[in-house]
Scaffold this motif. Structure first.
Motif, PDB file in Angstrom:
ATOM      1  N   LYS A  79       0.838  -1.211   0.000  1.00  0.00           N
ATOM      2  CA  LYS A  79       0.000   0.000   0.000  1.00  0.00           C
ATOM      3  C   LYS A  79       0.870   1.258   0.000  1.00  0.00           C
ATOM      4  N   LYS A  80       1.912   1.286   0.801  1.00  0.00           N
ATOM      5  CA  LYS A  80       2.788   2.450   0.844  1.00  0.00           C
ATOM      6  C   LYS A  80       3.639   2.551  -0.409  1.00  0.00           C
ATOM      7  N   GLN A  81       3.977   1.419  -1.012  1.00  0.00           N
ATOM      8  CA  GLN A  81       4.744   1.439  -2.252  1.00  0.00           C
ATOM      9  C   GLN A  81       3.917   2.085  -3.355  1.00  0.00           C
ATOM     10  N   GLN A  82       2.629   1.811  -3.393  1.00  0.00           N
ATOM     11  CA  GLN A  82       1.754   2.441  -4.383  1.00  0.00           C
ATOM     12  C   GLN A  82       1.693   3.946  -4.159  1.00  0.00           C
ATOM     13  N   LEU A  83       1.613   4.367  -2.912  1.00  0.00           N
ATOM     14  CA  LEU A  83       1.606   5.793  -2.587  1.00  0.00           C
ATOM     15  C   LEU A  83       2.922   6.439  -3.002  1.00  0.00           C
ATOM     16  N   TYR A  84       4.018   5.771  -2.707  1.00  0.00           N
ATOM     17  CA  TYR A  84       5.352   6.250  -3.079  1.00  0.00           C
ATOM     18  C   TYR A  84       5.458   6.403  -4.599  1.00  0.00           C
TER      19      TYR A  84
END
Length: 153
Positions: A79-84
């Motif tokens: 999820k954070k990788q997508q945001l990044y």
């Protein structure tokens, strides 16, 4: 639409590279073998290098071929990788629009207003610098397309 743009850019990059390669070979041939250096090949190779670099950067953006350095360890949850990734592509979109499209258009306009021309070929420099907003539009298109495809926009 994307396939058409990709195909066009691939062919344009091959043609521009061929022009640059031929001009460099001709410069070496005319300078060292004919003892009469060509005056136009320096400008042709310089201008083709500018076009090749900027259109190549736009193409690499679309194909996601740019080098990336992971500053954040690979332990990030998905999820954070997508945001990044969304933040990175958003920043590329903003840069492409503000610097390349807006700034490049202004640069072209100013060179036309002041009637700046290249030294040897006397080509208006606005035509040479036109690649900046063109590649900026391509970078913006590819960034938006990537963001929409990944549903991060």
């Amino acid at each position: 639409m994307r396939k058409v743009i990709d195909t066009f850019l691939e062919k344009a990059l091959i043609i521009i590279f061929s022009i640059m390669l031929f001009s460099v070979i001709w410069q070496v041939f005319s300078r060292f073998l004919l003892k009469s250096p060509s005056t136009i090949t320096d400008e042709i190779s310089s201008f083709s290098l500018i076009w090749l670099g900027l259109l190549g950067a736009a193409y690499a953006t679309g194909k996601r071929l740019h080098l990336a350095i992971d500053l954040i360890p690979g332990h990030i949850i998905a999820k954070k990788q997508q945001l990044y990734d969304g933040i990175i592509h958003g920043a590329v979109l903003i840069f492409g629009f503000l610097v390349m499209v807006v700034g490049g258009t202004r640069l072209c306009w100013l060179t036309f207003v002041f009637q700046q021309k290249s030294a040897t070929l006397e080509i208006p420099l606005g035509f040479i610098y036109l690649v900046i907003p063109i590649s900026g539009l391509l970078v913006c298109y590819y960034s938006i397309e990537i963001l929409l495809r990944k549903k991060r926009f």
